[in-house]
Scaffold this motif. Structure first.
Motif, PDB file in Angstrom:
ATOM      1  N   LYS A  55       0.820  -1.210   0.000  1.00 51.34           N
ATOM      2  CA  LYS A  55       0.000   0.000   0.000  1.00 51.34           C
ATOM      3  C   LYS A  55       0.861   1.270   0.000  1.00 51.34           C
ATOM      4  O   LYS A  55       1.987   1.285   0.497  1.00 51.34           O
ATOM      5  N   ILE A  56       0.296   2.319  -0.574  1.00 49.02           N
ATOM      6  CA  ILE A  56       0.854   3.669  -0.480  1.00 49.02           C
ATOM      7  C   ILE A  56      -0.147   4.542   0.261  1.00 49.02           C
ATOM      8  O   ILE A  56      -1.334   4.569  -0.076  1.00 49.02           O
ATOM      9  N   LEU A  57       0.331   5.243   1.278  1.00 47.52           N
ATOM     10  CA  LEU A  57      -0.508   6.160   2.052  1.00 47.52           C
ATOM     11  C   LEU A  57      -0.261   7.590   1.593  1.00 47.52           C
ATOM     12  O   LEU A  57       0.893   8.004   1.416  1.00 47.52           O
ATOM     13  N   LEU A  58      -1.328   8.357   1.420  1.00 48.60           N
ATOM     14  CA  LEU A  58      -1.241   9.794   1.149  1.00 48.60           C
ATOM     15  C   LEU A  58      -2.458  10.464   1.739  1.00 48.60           C
ATOM     16  O   LEU A  58      -3.415   9.801   2.144  1.00 48.60           O
ATOM     17  N   GLU A  59      -2.429  11.778   1.811  1.00 50.64           N
ATOM     18  CA  GLU A  59      -3.566  12.484   2.395  1.00 50.64           C
ATOM     19  C   GLU A  59      -4.717  12.553   1.398  1.00 50.64           C
ATOM     20  O   GLU A  59      -4.504  12.538   0.182  1.00 50.64           O
ATOM     21  N   SER A  60      -5.930  12.669   1.918  1.00 54.04           N
ATOM     22  CA  SER A  60      -7.116  12.606   1.052  1.00 54.04           C
ATOM     23  C   SER A  60      -7.215  13.803   0.122  1.00 54.04           C
ATOM     24  O   SER A  60      -7.813  13.702  -0.950  1.00 54.04           O
ATOM     25  N   ARG A  61      -6.650  14.956   0.515  1.00 50.93           N
ATOM     26  CA  ARG A  61      -6.698  16.145  -0.332  1.00 50.93           C
ATOM     27  C   ARG A  61      -5.303  16.488  -0.852  1.00 50.93           C
ATOM     28  O   ARG A  61      -4.914  17.654  -0.933  1.00 50.93           O
ATOM     29  N   ALA A  62      -4.569  15.452  -1.213  1.00 53.41           N
ATOM     30  CA  ALA A  62      -3.241  15.676  -1.779  1.00 53.41           C
ATOM     31  C   ALA A  62      -3.346  16.507  -3.046  1.00 53.41           C
ATOM     32  O   ALA A  62      -4.371  16.497  -3.738  1.00 53.41           O
ATOM     33  N   SER A  65      -2.166   7.373  13.514  1.00 54.70           N
ATOM     34  CA  SER A  65      -3.143   6.297  13.705  1.00 54.70           C
ATOM     35  C   SER A  65      -3.435   5.578  12.392  1.00 54.70           C
ATOM     36  O   SER A  65      -3.627   4.352  12.372  1.00 54.70           O
ATOM     37  N   THR A  66      -3.440   6.314  11.278  1.00 53.53           N
ATOM     38  CA  THR A  66      -3.630   5.673   9.970  1.00 53.53           C
ATOM     39  C   THR A  66      -2.439   4.794   9.627  1.00 53.53           C
ATOM     40  O   THR A  66      -2.592   3.681   9.096  1.00 53.53           O
ATOM     41  N   ILE A  67      -1.236   5.268   9.933  1.00 53.00           N
ATOM     42  CA  ILE A  67      -0.046   4.453   9.710  1.00 53.00           C
ATOM     43  C   ILE A  67      -0.135   3.162  10.525  1.00 53.00           C
ATOM     44  O   ILE A  67       0.122   2.060  10.018  1.00 53.00           O
ATOM     45  N   SER A  68      -0.529   3.298  11.788  1.00 58.12           N
ATOM     46  CA  SER A  68      -0.649   2.112  12.651  1.00 58.12           C
ATOM     47  C   SER A  68      -1.640   1.111  12.086  1.00 58.12           C
ATOM     48  O   SER A  68      -1.384  -0.099  12.071  1.00 58.12           O
ATOM     49  N   ALA A  69      -2.774   1.616  11.607  1.00 57.44           N
ATOM     50  CA  ALA A  69      -3.833   0.729  11.127  1.00 57.44           C
ATOM     51  C   ALA A  69      -3.419  -0.063   9.894  1.00 57.44           C
ATOM     52  O   ALA A  69      -3.923  -1.161   9.649  1.00 57.44           O
TER      53      ALA A  69
END
Length: 485
Positions: free
Chosen positions: A160-167, A210-214
C-alpha cells in the motif's frame, strides 16, 4: 483601528526589519503592469512604462502592486536577467566550450558544474549535505523517479501507499499510476488519510500516526506534503518520519510549499527522500527545474564498480548519463558507474537556463543569511496579517474564516482564508482591481502568502484595506442577486 494608525504601525515594523533591503532585489510589478494586457515593448521591464498604461484605468501607474502570491509563483529577482544574459553571452561566445571552460570575470560555473553549484546553494536550505541533494527534472518527475527506486510492493505483504485525502492532484495522479504500473489497483493499494476532527481536513499528527498504525503491516510507502497546499498546514516531519521508520515504511516528502519557506533538517530528521519545485518560495521562475533529496544511507555506492560488474553496489534506480560519475561520464562506454549520493539519480544533463535562473535567486538567500533569519521574519509577518484580519469590522469577519492552523509552528507563510459561499469571484475581482495579487482555490478559498524575501508589513496593511473593499463588493453582489431572484 484607523487605517492611518495601522500604516504607521506597519512602517515602524518595516524600519526595524533587518531584511527590508532585500525587497529591492526583486521586480515588483506595478499596479499598471498587472492590469495591462500588453507585453512591454522594451526588453528591459520598467517599473513605470507608459506602454503599460495604454489599456488600463489605473491612475497610479508606478505604484507597486501588493503581491502576496509567492506560494504559487515567486517574484523575479532583478539579478535573474543579469545572470541569464551572462549565460547567453557565454553560449554566444564560447559555444560548446561553455561546458568546460571557466571564464575570467564570470560569476557562473561551467555548464558541467552548474548542477553542483546549485546543490551547494540548496543544501543548507533543506538541511542536507551537498551530496544528498540534486537539482534536476521537475517535481512530479522526481516523485516518480523516487517511487520507481524505492517503492517495492509485495502483493502478499507490504504493497500500500498512504497519502492524504486532499493531496495535490499531481501527487494523487502519481501514486495512482505508480500502483497501476505495478499491476495493482488504487482501490486496494492506496490509502488516503482523513480526519473526523476538521471540516477543512486539517490533519492532526494523531490522525496521520493512527492511519499508519492501522495499515502498517501492509504499507510499503508513504507520500506526504511538508506543507499542505490548500490549508497551508505544516506537518510534523520529524515525528511522522520516525513513526514510519518504526513500522519499517519508506517515506517520501513533497516539499513544494515548504522549501524556501520553513527551516528543514532533512538529514538530521532522518528523512528517506524528498522532492520539490523551485518556482514558489525559491523564485526560480515558472516551471523551473526541481530538486530531490536522498538520504545518504539510500544513495551510497558500496562496492567498486568494474566493467564486468557495473550493476553492483547501489540501490536500484532509473538511470541516465548525467548520473554517471564525472570521471567516466564522457568515456561514452555503455557501463553505468553512478556517482555516490543523490546526483547518481540524475538522468539527462540539466537545463542550464533553468539552473542559472534558480541560482540567481539562491544567491539572495545567501544575502539574507539563511532560512532561519527568513523564518523569523515570516513568523512576524504572518502573525501581523492574522492580527489585522482579527481587527477587521465584525460585518467583514462574518464573511470569512482562517482555515490554516493558528499555531505559528504549524504553518508557513501562507494563510488560507475561506469565504462565505458565492464571494470568491467578486472578492478576487475587487482585489485585482485594487492591485492585490493572491490566488484562489475554488469554490471559496483565497491563499495569502507574505514572502519574507520581498514582502513587508505595509503589504499586509494594503491587503487588509483592499480585502475590506472586496468583501463589501461581495456583499453587494450577493444582495443584488437576492433582489433579482
Amino acid at each position: 483601528m484607523a487605517s492611518g494608525n495601522l500604516m504607521e504601525r506597519a512602517q515602524a515594523l518595516d524600519r526595524d526589519d533587518p531584511l527590508s533591503s532585500l525587497q529591492a532585489e526583486f521586480n515588483i510589478p506595478t499596479r499598471a503592469q498587472i492590469a495591462s494586457s500588453r507585453l512591454p515593448e522594451s526588453s528591459s521591464v520598467s517599473q513605470s512604462s507608459s506602454s503599460d498604461t495604454a489599456d488600463t484605468d489605473v491612475t497610479a501607474s508606478s505604484e507597486p502592486s501588493t503581491y502576496l502570491c509567492g506560494n504559487s509563483l515567486g517574484l523575479q529577482p532583478k539579478r535573474t536577467r543579469t545572470r541569464i544574459a551572462q549565460y547567453l553571452d557565454t553560449w554566444a561566445t564560447q559555444g560548446v566550450q561553455g561546458h568546460f571552460k571557466p571564464l575570467d570575470g564570470s560569476p557562473l560555473p561551467t555548464w558541467l558544474d552548474a548542477d553542483q553549484r546549485a546543490a551547494e546553494l540548496i543544501a543548507p536550505i533543506v538541511g542536507a549535505s551537498e551530496s544528498e541533494v540534486a537539482v534536476m527534472q521537475t517535481l512530479t518527475a522526481n516523485l516518480h523517479l523516487l517511487m520507481s527506486s524505492f517503492y517495492r510492493p509485495d502483493i502478499n505483504g507490504k504493497h500500500k501507499i498512504l497519502l492524504e485525502s486532499r493531496a495535490f492532484p499531481s501527487d494523487h495522479f502519481a501514486v495512482e499510476t505508480q500502483l497501476r504500473h505495478h499491476g495493482l489497483s488504487p482501490e486496494t493499494s492506496m490509502v488516503v488519510i482523513e480526519t473526523p476532527h476538521s471540516e477543512d481536513n486539517v490533519l492532526t499528527t494523531y490522525d496521520i500516526l493512527s492511519t499508519i498504525s492501522a495499515h502498517a503491516a501492509t504499507t510499503a510507502l508513504i507520500l506526504l506534503p511538508g506543507i499542505q497546499y490548500y490549508t497551508g498546514q505544516l506537518l510534523d516531519i520529524p515525528v511522522i518520519t520516525a513513526y514510519a521508520h518504526k513500522h519499517d515504511i519508506f517515506i517520501i516528502w513533497d516539499l513544494a510549499h515548504a522549501v524556501g519557506n520553513v527551516p528543514l533538517s532533512l538529514h538530521s530528521w532522518d528523512v528517506d527522500a524528498a522532492a520539490w519545485c523551485s518556482y514558489k518560495y525559491l523564485n526560480g521562475g515558472p516551471g523551473c527545474i526541481g530538486g530531490l533529496f536522498v538520504h545518504e544511507r539510500n544513495s551510497t555506492v558500496t562496492k567498486a564498480i568494474t566493467d564486468d560488474k557495473p550493476a553492483e553496489g547501489y540501490s536500484n534506480r532509473l538511470a541516465g548519463w548525467w548520473g554517471n560519475d564525472k570521471k567516466t561520464r564522457f568515456a561514452m562506454a555503455n557501463k553505468f558507474h553512478p556517482v555516490s549520493g543523490a546526483s547518481g539519480f540524475q538522468l539527462s544533463n540539466p537545463s542550464i537556463l533553468d539552473i542559472t535562473s534558480l541560482n540567481a535567486s539562491l544567491e539572495i538567500f545567501q544575502l539574507a543569511g539563511g532560512i532561519k533569519q527568513l523564518r523569523e521574519k515570516s513568523l512576524k509577518l504572518t502573525a501581523f496579517l492574522e492580527k489585522l484580519l482579527g481587527e477587521m469590522k465584525e460585518e467583514d469577519k462574518a464573511l470569512f474564516r482562517i482555515i490554516t492552523p493558528l499555531d505559528p509552528q504549524q504553518r508557513g507563510a501562507q494563510l488560507s482564508i475561506k469565504l462565505s459561499e458565492g464571494l470568491l469571484l467578486p472578492v478576487m475581482t475587487e482585489l485585482e482591481a485594487n492591485g492585490v495579487i493572491v490566488d484562489e482555490r475554488k469554490p471559496d478559498v483565497i491563499r495569502v502568502a507574505p514572502a519574507p524575501l520581498y514582502n513587508s508589513f505595509v503589504d499586509c496593511v494594503k491587503f487588509i484595506a483592499a480585502f475590506s473593499l472586496a468583501l463589501e463588493a461581495g456583499r453587494k453582489a450577493k444582495g443584488s442577486k437576492g433582489t433579482s431572484s
